[in-house]
Scaffold this active site. Sequence first.
Site, PDB file in Angstrom:
ATOM      1  CE  LYS A   1      42.830 -33.193   8.018  1.00  0.00           C
ATOM      2  NZ  LYS A   1      44.126 -32.623   7.913  1.00  0.00           N
TER       3      LYS A   1
ATOM      4  CD  GLN B   1      47.741 -33.952   7.436  1.00  0.00           C
ATOM      5  OE1 GLN B   1      46.905 -32.983   7.313  1.00  0.00           O
ATOM      6  NE2 GLN B   1      47.904 -34.798   8.129  1.00  0.00           N
TER       7      GLN B   1
ATOM      8  CG  ASP C   1      46.657 -27.493  11.201  1.00  0.00           C
ATOM      9  OD1 ASP C   1      46.056 -27.495  11.592  1.00  0.00           O
ATOM     10  OD2 ASP C   1      47.756 -27.305  10.477  1.00  0.00           O
TER      11      ASP C   1
HETATM   12  N1  GUN Z   1      49.074 -34.711  11.126  1.00  0.00           N
HETATM   13  C1  GUN Z   1      48.684 -34.929  11.853  1.00  0.00           C
HETATM   14  N2  GUN Z   1      47.528 -34.444  13.059  1.00  0.00           N
HETATM   15  C2  GUN Z   1      47.477 -32.978  12.488  1.00  0.00           C
HETATM   16  C3  GUN Z   1      46.946 -31.783  12.081  1.00  0.00           C
HETATM   17  O1  GUN Z   1      46.083 -31.187  12.927  1.00  0.00           O
HETATM   18  N3  GUN Z   1      47.838 -30.574  11.023  1.00  0.00           N
HETATM   19  C4  GUN Z   1      48.706 -30.928  10.252  1.00  0.00           C
HETATM   20  N4  GUN Z   1      48.979 -29.922   9.604  1.00  0.00           N
HETATM   21  N5  GUN Z   1      48.737 -31.676  10.168  1.00  0.00           N
HETATM   22  C5  GUN Z   1      48.438 -32.920  10.799  1.00  0.00           C
END
Ligand code: GUN
Length: 304
Positions: free
Chosen positions: A52, A96, A121
């Site tokens: 990211k 996350q 998200d």
């Molecule tokens: N962990 C795995 N996929 C995701 C996601 O799409 N968003 C977040 N915040 N954590 C994750």
Amino acid sequence: MAKILEGKFFSNLMKDESKKKIEELKSHGIEPALAVILVGEDPASQVYVRNKHLACEELGIKSIEIKLPTETSKEELLAKIDQLNSDSNVHGILVQLPLPKAIKSHEEEILNRIDPLKDVDGFHPMNVGNLVIGKPTLIPCTPAGCIKMLELAGIEIDGARAVIIGRSNIVGKPMFHLLMARHATVTICHSHTQNLADITRQADILVAAMGKPRFVTADMVKPSATIIDVGINRVERSADEIEKLKSEGKNPKPTKLVGDVDFENVEKIAGAITPVPGGVGLLTVAMLMQNVVRACELQIENRI
Ligand code: GUN
């Protein structure tokens, strides 16, 4: 043989769209910023957070990485979210997942604390509600990325029979609403579904999102269907495979990533299929970047 829907190709198209919008925002003195909070040391999460960060750097989004120790309390994490919520220079906030064991049971309260306008998200109940009533604002990145890919690839959704395996809040449920809003006839299957293969064989678009390595086999797929594989599973390589790779002069690791689809066999009958790795994962990150831009625009609109 199926057409391979390469994540890199579609994610690059999506990133190009974002780049233009970021330049436009910057010309008005606004630098989009994403804050990613990682609590603890989960190795897979560290890789995802790094990806990211790299995408932000590539596109000119300011990336704020907040790494907190495993012992972080719920109160400390909520205080951090509050601080980011009230900082007008931060446009997107992402916590996350998964959270460490000690605070995992508070996940809902923690995610709900994020300002819905900064919830890149799309997990906040307000954003989920907007999606359900057909007024999407910020949509979960993985399903939104898959839909965008289908549209860019020219795969017809209107009138198609779509089947989703998996009913998670992050993928299965939002995917249902996104496909239905585009006039597909949508079925969700899950661990209690009877005669699963009879249902999946009807799918023009089949989305595998239940987290079981190579679960979808060729006999479960209608010829020429579009297969979207959302699974990312780490599995051991067989002794035979390791030997074969060594005989080709390679130095294979004992494990590898596979999806929820038996790619090798399904590829032979499907019309189009996403690979793992190199498929949906890249779309998720590209869509996150689009969500940061969208969040930035929403906050500007809200201030006017
Ligand atoms: N962990 C795995 N996929 C995701 C996601 O799409 N968003 C977040 N915040 N954590 C994750």
